[in-house]
Design an enzyme around this catalytic site. Structure first.
Site, PDB file in Angstrom:
ATOM      1  CB  SER A  88     -24.453  21.625 -26.468  1.00 44.84           C
ATOM      2  OG  SER A  88     -25.575  21.033 -27.075  1.00 44.84           O
ATOM      3  CG  HIS A 222     -23.637  20.451 -31.883  1.00 45.70           C
ATOM      4  ND1 HIS A 222     -24.484  21.542 -31.782  1.00 45.70           N
ATOM      5  CD2 HIS A 222     -23.712  19.806 -30.689  1.00 45.70           C
ATOM      6  CE1 HIS A 222     -25.043  21.551 -30.576  1.00 45.70           C
ATOM      7  NE2 HIS A 222     -24.587  20.515 -29.898  1.00 45.70           N
TER       8      HIS A 222
END
Length: 260
Positions: A88, A222
């Site tokens: 991320s 995610h």
């Protein structure tokens, strides 16, 4: 002990793998990696200022200041072949750090990024450091990024949101930085249920290297970087990499998606 990394690198260690965490995270996100990846690799979780054992340090929100600090903190670990992984926000950090080190003649063997839209892509959530608490909490909860322990403790939640806001400001700065094309392999990992950085988005990283590029699809959302299945995939992929000079990789670029 270097306060920047989760664990010191022992004498005669295998190939170092510097790992950069997600927004609001810390080096502990990679605590399970050494055992999962095996003896060939030495994953070192990098903790940015303002969290964990560096809680007393001011958080950094500008990419220039971050890269200067990483030069100081991580420079001694770059005396041998090394890899970079970023998840991320960490993907942007790994890419920017790789570019600076390449310009100084000590590029990594490869750069690996997970769950991170490439610099030219505006993230689907479009969160910023000024997003109000209600929306920020809603989006983070949708991604699964806030443990129940954090949500149940008001003081801890407030500190966590403050860290995330500054990390979002850092991400914005990193996205507006110079976008060099790296001359080393770049490997992307995408959760097939990730609303922020799915496989189609992660393919955009192909434009950031002149070396080989591969995009691997992971059956996850995610935050897949602690999933045992992802770590098994990563270990298999790393086993194919040489551990000498970056020049041992082929120079021609390839573009592959590999569903696992």
């Amino acid at each position: 002990m270097n306060p920047t990394v989760l664990a010191p690198s022992p004498p005669g260690s295998p190939v170092r793998m510097l790992c950069f965490h997600h927004a609001g995270g810390g080096a502990s996100a990679f605590a399970s990696w050494p055992r999962a990846l095996g003896p060939r690799w030495q994953p070192l979780g990098v903790r940015l200022p303002g969290r964990e054992t560096r809680l007393h340090e001011a958080r950094i929100t500008r990419h220039e200041a971050l890269l200067d600090r990483l030069d100081d903190d991580l420079g001694p670990l770059l005396d041998a072949p090394y890899l970079l992984y970023g998840h991320s926000l960490g993907g942007l950090v790994a890419y920017a750090f790789a570019g600076r080190q390449a310009r100084r003649g000590r590029p990594p063997l490869a750069v690996l990024v997970g769950a991170c839209p490439p610099p030219h892509v505006v993230p689907a959530l479009a969160l910023t450091g000024d997003t109000d608490d209600r929306r920020l909490l809603a989006e983070l909860s949708r991604l699964g990024g806030l443990p129940a322990e954090v949500l149940s403790r008001a003081g801890l939640l407030r500190r966590t949101l403050d860290v995330i806001r500054d990390d979002l400001r850092l991400a914005k700065s990193l996205r507006t930085a110079c976008h060099d094309r790296l001359a080393v392999p770049l490997f992307a990992f995408a959760g097939d249920r990730d609303p922020v950085a799915g496989p189609a988005t992660m393919l955009g990283w192909a434009r950031y290297t002149t070396g080989p590029f591969h995009c691997h699809e992971v059956p996850a959302g995610h935050f897949f970087h602690t999933d045992p299945d992802f770590l098994a995939l990563l270990r298999t992929h790393l086993a194919r990499l040489p551990t000498g000079s970056p020049r041992t990789f082929p120079e021609s670029s390839t573009d592959h998606r590999e569903a696992q």
